[in-house]
Write a protein that holds these residues in place. Structure first.
Motif, PDB file in Angstrom:
ATOM      1  N   GLU A  11     -19.819   1.950   7.580  1.00 14.72           N
ATOM      2  CA  GLU A  11     -19.891   0.727   8.015  1.00 14.72           C
ATOM      3  C   GLU A  11     -18.911   0.432   8.967  1.00 14.72           C
ATOM      4  O   GLU A  11     -17.755   0.318   8.958  1.00 14.72           O
ATOM      5  CB  GLU A  11     -19.789  -0.188   6.710  1.00 14.72           C
ATOM      6  N   ALA A  12     -19.339   0.170  10.192  1.00 16.03           N
ATOM      7  CA  ALA A  12     -18.572  -0.019  11.317  1.00 16.03           C
ATOM      8  C   ALA A  12     -17.570  -1.533  11.185  1.00 16.03           C
ATOM      9  O   ALA A  12     -16.359  -1.338  11.458  1.00 16.03           O
ATOM     10  CB  ALA A  12     -19.405  -0.231  12.501  1.00 16.03           C
ATOM     11  N   ALA A  32     -13.997   8.244  11.014  1.00 14.32           N
ATOM     12  CA  ALA A  32     -15.263   9.047  10.964  1.00 14.32           C
ATOM     13  C   ALA A  32     -16.421   8.354  10.183  1.00 14.32           C
ATOM     14  O   ALA A  32     -16.017   7.361   9.409  1.00 14.32           O
ATOM     15  CB  ALA A  32     -14.833  10.207  10.123  1.00 14.32           C
ATOM     16  N   SER A  33     -17.664   8.416  10.647  1.00 11.11           N
ATOM     17  CA  SER A  33     -18.607   7.645  10.036  1.00 11.11           C
ATOM     18  C   SER A  33     -19.566   8.360   8.968  1.00 11.11           C
ATOM     19  O   SER A  33     -20.301   7.785   8.403  1.00 11.11           O
ATOM     20  CB  SER A  33     -19.609   7.122  11.178  1.00 11.11           C
ATOM     21  N   LEU A  56     -21.686   7.893   1.724  1.00  7.41           N
ATOM     22  CA  LEU A  56     -21.467   8.524   2.940  1.00  7.41           C
ATOM     23  C   LEU A  56     -22.676   9.143   3.370  1.00  7.41           C
ATOM     24  O   LEU A  56     -23.347  10.012   2.314  1.00  7.41           O
ATOM     25  CB  LEU A  56     -20.556   9.383   3.572  1.00  7.41           C
ATOM     26  N   PRO A  57     -23.272   9.069   4.646  1.00  8.16           N
ATOM     27  CA  PRO A  57     -24.253  10.198   5.021  1.00  8.16           C
ATOM     28  C   PRO A  57     -23.862  11.470   5.329  1.00  8.16           C
ATOM     29  O   PRO A  57     -22.680  11.889   5.377  1.00  8.16           O
ATOM     30  CB  PRO A  57     -24.779   9.421   6.416  1.00  8.16           C
ATOM     31  N   ARG A  58     -24.848  12.548   5.174  1.00  4.93           N
ATOM     32  CA  ARG A  58     -24.667  13.874   5.399  1.00  4.93           C
ATOM     33  C   ARG A  58     -23.799  14.583   4.381  1.00  4.93           C
ATOM     34  O   ARG A  58     -24.343  15.661   3.714  1.00  4.93           O
ATOM     35  CB  ARG A  58     -23.920  14.012   6.871  1.00  4.93           C
ATOM     36  N   LEU A  59     -22.713  14.069   4.050  1.00  5.60           N
ATOM     37  CA  LEU A  59     -21.879  14.629   2.948  1.00  5.60           C
ATOM     38  C   LEU A  59     -21.022  13.404   2.207  1.00  5.60           C
ATOM     39  O   LEU A  59     -20.375  12.795   3.017  1.00  5.60           O
ATOM     40  CB  LEU A  59     -20.804  15.618   3.561  1.00  5.60           C
ATOM     41  N   ILE A  80      -7.414   8.339  -0.784  1.00  2.00           N
ATOM     42  CA  ILE A  80      -7.729   6.836  -1.231  1.00  2.00           C
ATOM     43  C   ILE A  80      -8.954   6.611  -1.352  1.00  2.00           C
ATOM     44  O   ILE A  80      -9.520   6.418  -0.236  1.00  2.00           O
ATOM     45  CB  ILE A  80      -6.981   5.712  -0.871  1.00  2.00           C
ATOM     46  N   MET A  81      -9.950   6.777  -2.386  1.00  2.00           N
ATOM     47  CA  MET A  81     -11.111   6.430  -2.320  1.00  2.00           C
ATOM     48  C   MET A  81     -11.645   4.981  -2.131  1.00  2.00           C
ATOM     49  O   MET A  81     -10.896   4.150  -2.943  1.00  2.00           O
ATOM     50  CB  MET A  81     -11.840   7.047  -3.547  1.00  2.00           C
TER      51      MET A  81
END
Length: 226
Positions: A11-12, A32-33, A56-59, A80-81
């Motif tokens: 999310e930008a 990173a997005s 997150l997308p991709r991974l 930190i998640m």
């Protein structure tokens, strides 16, 4: 040099908020997005800390955390998640995979910055005491920030090092989970007692043959063998 922090979120608006506040505090930032991009940046730029979203997308963030822990060049980077999933099970999975802290969205930006500062302080804070700490083949050097087991070096994360140091300082005495949370994480968690259990498990795994120097005191906490 300023500490470099990698901000990972799809999310930008959230990335912009975090980057703005981090830069205002004097930190350098990377963004990173998606998870794949985050992993690439972590390996190439070696940030001082990673703020990592789970979804997150991709991974996804959990997979990123797992891959960071497999790579010796990135396994010591504090993570930190950031996630909207606040269940205990999700926290424990994140900690099992190598996360050092866990913040549930929506988060208070000021609190998050305090957690960032506390995490970075543990990485660089010099120790006042000179004596080595020794216990049944384990030697901890507070000044050099090194640990050996029977003279063999053992690589620990900042959290693991602080946990071991706290227990060895109080060798023979029981440390409650609440005391360890306050001492190691620098601030109070709300209902995060199981966080200590998970990190103790990871610390024992790193200590290998010396894992049994950390004893569980049922219903109270932990102690280092005297």
């Amino acid at each position: 040099m300023s500490e470099l922090i990698l901000v990972v979120d799809d999310e930008a608006d959230i990335r912009d908020l975090l980057v703005f506040n981090l830069k205002r505090e004097g930190y350098d930032t990377l963004e990173a997005s998606d998870g794949a991009e985050a992993l690439e940046l972590a390996r190439s730029r070696r940030p001082s800390l990673i703020l990592l979203d789970v979804m997150l997308p991709r991974l996804d963030g959990l997979a990123v955390c797992r891959e960071l822990g497999k790579d010796r060049s990135t396994e010591h980077i504090p993570v930190i998640m950031l996630t909207a999933r606040g269940d205990d099970v999700d926290r424990i999975v994140g900690f099992e995979l190598g996360a050092d802290d866990y913040v549930v969205k929506p988060f208070n930006t000021r609190e998050l910055l305090l957690r960032v500062k506390a995490m970075l302080r543990r990485r660089v804070q010099p120790e006042d005491e000179d004596p080595l700490l020794r216990c049944h083949g384990v030697c901890l050097d507070p000044q050099a920030h090194k640990v050996t087991v029977n003279d063999r070096p053992v690589e620990l994360t900042a959290i693991q090092f602080c946990l071991l140091r706290d227990l060895m300082r109080s060798s023979g005495c029981v440390r409650s989970r609440e005391e360890l949370l306050s001492s190691v994480w620098d601030y109070q968690f709300e209902g995060y007692d199981r966080t200590v259990d998970t990190h103790i498990k990871r610390l024992r795994a790193r200590l290998g043959e010396a894992a049994d120097i950390i004893e569980t005191v049922r219903g109270i906490g932990y102690r280092c063998k005297g």
